[in-house]
Write a protein that holds these residues in place. Structure first.
Motif, short mmCIF file in Angstrom:
data_model
loop_
_atom_site.label_atom_id
_atom_site.label_comp_id
_atom_site.label_asym_id
_atom_site.label_seq_id
_atom_site.Cartn_x
_atom_site.Cartn_y
_atom_site.Cartn_z
N PRO A 9 37.06 24.24 -1.94
CA PRO A 9 36.43 23.38 -2.77
C PRO A 9 37.10 23.39 -4.21
O PRO A 9 37.92 24.31 -4.54
N LEU A 10 36.97 22.37 -5.02
CA LEU A 10 37.55 21.92 -6.15
C LEU A 10 36.86 22.59 -7.30
O LEU A 10 35.70 22.41 -7.43
N LEU A 11 37.53 23.76 -7.81
CA LEU A 11 36.96 24.38 -8.86
C LEU A 11 37.55 23.92 -10.40
O LEU A 11 38.81 23.91 -10.37
N THR A 20 33.42 27.81 -14.94
CA THR A 20 34.23 27.38 -14.18
C THR A 20 33.36 27.00 -12.57
O THR A 20 32.83 28.11 -12.21
N HIS A 21 33.39 25.83 -12.18
CA HIS A 21 32.56 25.42 -10.87
C HIS A 21 33.08 24.03 -10.34
O HIS A 21 33.69 23.51 -10.64
N GLU A 22 32.18 23.90 -9.19
CA GLU A 22 32.73 22.63 -8.62
C GLU A 22 31.81 21.54 -9.25
O GLU A 22 30.70 21.46 -9.27
N PRO A 23 32.55 20.36 -9.64
CA PRO A 23 31.98 19.35 -10.27
C PRO A 23 31.27 18.54 -9.42
O PRO A 23 31.58 18.39 -8.30
N ASP A 24 29.99 17.69 -10.01
CA ASP A 24 29.25 16.90 -9.11
C ASP A 24 30.18 15.40 -9.21
O ASP A 24 30.64 14.88 -10.43
N TYR A 25 30.04 14.56 -8.18
CA TYR A 25 30.72 13.12 -8.15
C TYR A 25 29.40 12.22 -8.23
O TYR A 25 28.71 12.35 -7.30
N ILE A 26 29.56 11.13 -9.08
CA ILE A 26 28.33 10.54 -9.22
C ILE A 26 29.09 8.96 -8.51
O ILE A 26 30.09 8.53 -9.19
N GLU A 27 28.49 8.50 -7.65
CA GLU A 27 29.22 7.24 -6.88
C GLU A 27 28.91 6.16 -7.61
O GLU A 27 29.81 5.34 -7.46
N THR A 28 27.65 6.13 -8.39
CA THR A 28 27.42 4.75 -9.15
C THR A 28 28.69 4.37 -10.26
O THR A 28 28.92 3.52 -10.46
N ILE A 36 26.37 21.57 -15.04
CA ILE A 36 25.58 22.36 -16.01
C ILE A 36 25.29 21.56 -17.18
O ILE A 36 24.03 21.46 -17.69
N CYS A 37 26.29 21.04 -17.84
CA CYS A 37 26.18 20.42 -18.99
C CYS A 37 26.21 18.85 -19.03
O CYS A 37 25.91 18.28 -20.17
N LEU A 41 33.98 14.82 -16.64
CA LEU A 41 35.48 15.38 -16.47
C LEU A 41 36.14 14.37 -16.12
O LEU A 41 36.06 13.27 -15.44
N ASP A 42 37.56 14.52 -16.54
CA ASP A 42 38.52 13.43 -16.51
C ASP A 42 38.85 13.60 -14.92
O ASP A 42 39.55 14.45 -14.57
N ALA A 43 38.72 12.39 -14.13
CA ALA A 43 39.02 12.44 -12.69
C ALA A 43 40.50 12.56 -12.50
O ALA A 43 40.75 13.03 -11.58
N GLN A 44 41.35 12.30 -13.26
CA GLN A 44 42.83 12.14 -13.00
C GLN A 44 43.24 13.62 -13.34
O GLN A 44 44.02 14.09 -12.42
N VAL A 45 42.62 14.47 -13.91
CA VAL A 45 42.85 15.94 -14.12
C VAL A 45 42.37 16.39 -12.94
O VAL A 45 42.97 17.27 -12.16
N VAL A 46 41.33 16.07 -12.30
CA VAL A 46 40.83 16.71 -10.98
C VAL A 46 41.75 16.15 -9.98
O VAL A 46 42.05 17.23 -9.12
N ILE A 47 42.22 15.21 -9.78
CA ILE A 47 43.15 14.68 -8.69
C ILE A 47 44.59 15.74 -8.91
O ILE A 47 45.05 16.26 -8.01
N GLU A 48 44.89 15.79 -10.26
CA GLU A 48 46.14 16.26 -10.42
C GLU A 48 46.28 17.83 -10.07
O GLU A 48 47.09 18.39 -9.50
#
Length: 55
Positions: A9-11, A20-28, A36-37, A41-48
């Motif tokens: 899982p991506l944390l 620290t938790h798993e982010p939600d992905y919004i498809e639209t 939570i808030c 989040l920057d998707a490129q940071v998540v991918i890297e």
């Protein structure tokens, strides 16, 4: 026989709420957000982080 690759899982640590938790992905909008808030989040940071083995 080789075991199938299990994806961990991506944390991600949210820059806004500092949790620290798993982010939600919004498809639209095709973006990750903090569940939570609702801070985007920057998707490129998540991918890297995922490529580097989630350090």
């Amino acid at each position: 026989m080789a075991k199938p690759y299990e994806e961990k899982p991506l944390l991600i640590k949210c820059p806004n709420c500092k949790q620290t938790h798993e982010p939600d992905y919004i498809e639209t909008t095709q973006r990750y957000i903090c569940p939570i808030c609702a801070e985007p989040l920057d998707a490129q940071v998540v991918i890297e982080k995922k490529k580097r083995g989630m350090k």
